[in-house]
Enzyme design. Sequence first.
Site, mmCIF file in Angstrom:
data_model
loop_
_atom_site.group_PDB
_atom_site.id
_atom_site.type_symbol
_atom_site.label_atom_id
_atom_site.label_comp_id
_atom_site.label_asym_id
_atom_site.label_seq_id
_atom_site.Cartn_x
_atom_site.Cartn_y
_atom_site.Cartn_z
ATOM 1 N N HIS B 73 0.812 -1.497 0.355
ATOM 2 C CA HIS B 73 0.044 -0.120 0.215
ATOM 3 C C HIS B 73 1.170 1.327 -0.123
ATOM 4 O O HIS B 73 0.148 2.720 -0.005
ATOM 5 C CB HIS B 73 -0.910 0.345 1.322
ATOM 6 C CG HIS B 73 -1.568 -1.256 1.659
ATOM 7 N ND1 HIS B 73 -1.485 -2.061 2.127
ATOM 8 C CD2 HIS B 73 -2.711 -1.894 0.564
ATOM 9 C CE1 HIS B 73 -2.303 -3.178 2.055
ATOM 10 N NE2 HIS B 73 -3.171 -3.039 1.120
ATOM 11 N N GLU B 125 -3.356 2.829 1.896
ATOM 12 C CA GLU B 125 -2.480 3.514 0.648
ATOM 13 C C GLU B 125 -3.213 5.137 1.031
ATOM 14 O O GLU B 125 -1.998 5.681 -0.296
ATOM 15 C CB GLU B 125 -3.282 3.331 -0.003
ATOM 16 C CG GLU B 125 -2.927 3.184 -1.972
ATOM 17 C CD GLU B 125 -3.926 3.064 -2.974
ATOM 18 O OE1 GLU B 125 -4.172 1.529 -2.857
ATOM 19 O OE2 GLU B 125 -4.325 3.591 -3.935
ATOM 20 N N ASN B 217 -10.817 -5.042 0.764
ATOM 21 C CA ASN B 217 -11.422 -5.593 -0.677
ATOM 22 C C ASN B 217 -12.040 -7.200 -0.629
ATOM 23 O O ASN B 217 -13.298 -6.961 -1.330
ATOM 24 C CB ASN B 217 -10.473 -5.361 -1.998
ATOM 25 C CG ASN B 217 -9.359 -6.563 -2.412
ATOM 26 O OD1 ASN B 217 -9.578 -7.641 -2.304
ATOM 27 N ND2 ASN B 217 -8.487 -6.282 -1.468
#
Lengths: 277, 277
Positions: B73, B125, B217
Amino acid sequence: MKIIVAKTAGFCFGVKRAVDIAFKTAKKKQEGVFTLGPIIHNPQVIEKLKQEGIQPIEDIDAPGIEDIIIRTHGIPLQLMNRISESGFNIIDATCPFVKKAQRYAKLLREEGYQVIILGDRGHPEVQGLMSYAGDDAVVVDSEKALPKIKRNVGIVVQTTQPVEALKKLFGKVIEQVKNVKVYNTICSSTALRLKETAAMAKKVNIMLVVGGKNSANTTQLAKLCRSLSVPTYHIETSAELISEWMNGADSVGITAGASTPDWIIEDIIKRAKEIGG
Amino acid sequence: MKIIVAKTAGFCFGVKRAVDIAFKTAKKKQEGVFTLGPIIHNPQVIEKLKQEGIQPIEDIDAPGIEDIIIRTHGIPLQLMNRISESGFNIIDATCPFVKKAQRYAKLLREEGYQVIILGDRGHPEVQGLMSYAGDDAVVVDSEKALPKIKRNVGIVVQTTQPVEALKKLFGKVIEQVKNVKVYNTICSSTALRLKETAAMAKKVNIMLVVGGKNSANTTQLAKLCRSLSVPTYHIETSAELISEWMNGADSVGITAGASTPDWIIEDIIKRAKEIGG
């Protein structure tokens, strides 16, 4: 009978400026002064200018030309260069917002972007923009017409387009390419006029939309009113007013396109009062 | 019982690359090698790396550090500089797509744009991206959170955001400012995985979504399946599988997040077959 006139009816900034330039020029000098194409999309204003001695021409090869007034919508770069090289004096009445869109189109091309112009290909403003955007520029009137794009995209917009059309175009473009630069060159005057007209159309019994039959933004106003199911009449002058339209109407709304002069609007208000009582 | 496994299940390009880098580093050298934070959001991979001698640390002031592996990230620029200045050897496993987003954030700031980052402020990130975008960068997780903007805007996006969110953000931004530059830094792997998972969820009796409980995710995949009214189980390993889930199921769909290694997915397929018959 109540008559309501839209605050935003009539001349926008760019049109007012251009018409002022033309009439001031006529005061100083009449011989050899021409506008290349109609300076704005209003036949009555063009007629008044003719009376002041300034004629529209379609071609710079006509005889007797000394000064050329450039229309509000702008002209292609190559034509501007040809006029300049031919030694004519240029009086540039291009709308400053259109000029800005032209500069951005040029800048995007120079920066290596695939330029996309959102607008009507047949409109003089877009014809002008295309010349600044380069030979490979893509012109689309909606996101549905977008071809496959391979390079990073730069978007400029015909000043009278709705912002919703720009949003939709961006949505389609961003699915194809990674880098997109957008110059939102839409002028707020069209959107404001449409907004005020829509609000007005919902409150009145009939709508009079005043402006050139060849004016895209006036036609758009009429279309909007009709879509709201109000009896709507698009007229250029008071001579077209018919008394039957106002039979039984308690309220009449009046709006006008960006190229409609105040004196025509006032004339129509006066005539409507005479007829409607 | 039929078991269908999504083609897009498991490691994306950036995660595969990072995990390869980490295990290769472990083969060459174990003493003094650390990952700063978990290298990817999967506890089982982190555990395997520990067995190979590479530990995660939370702080570069820990003793015995020689080499630091940077997580997929990415990390904030200032922290990267501090690691470098402290004389540690940097093994950069930042996802190349995240690196690209960082470069674009920096570029937009240098070009004078008001940088807007679309993403989750709490995600590592985005924490990294913020450091490249400058102190006045605005982070929003949806267009609804957008504050008033005054300068020309440059947009970068957390790589795992949906493109629809970017379209909506653009729509909101373009109503406020005239010039917008968009770097669509969304990685297609998340979108493809979501698309395949949705199609699969509609065809099966139950869905197994495999991946770290701390993986955004993977959680998103599970949420999507549940929204389609399929009984959905988010598990990290085969040990969590319960036979009752498969009672009466003719078909089981298996998908997995970007940080889920193949050996975990294979283990779950094997176990599901044993249980379901």
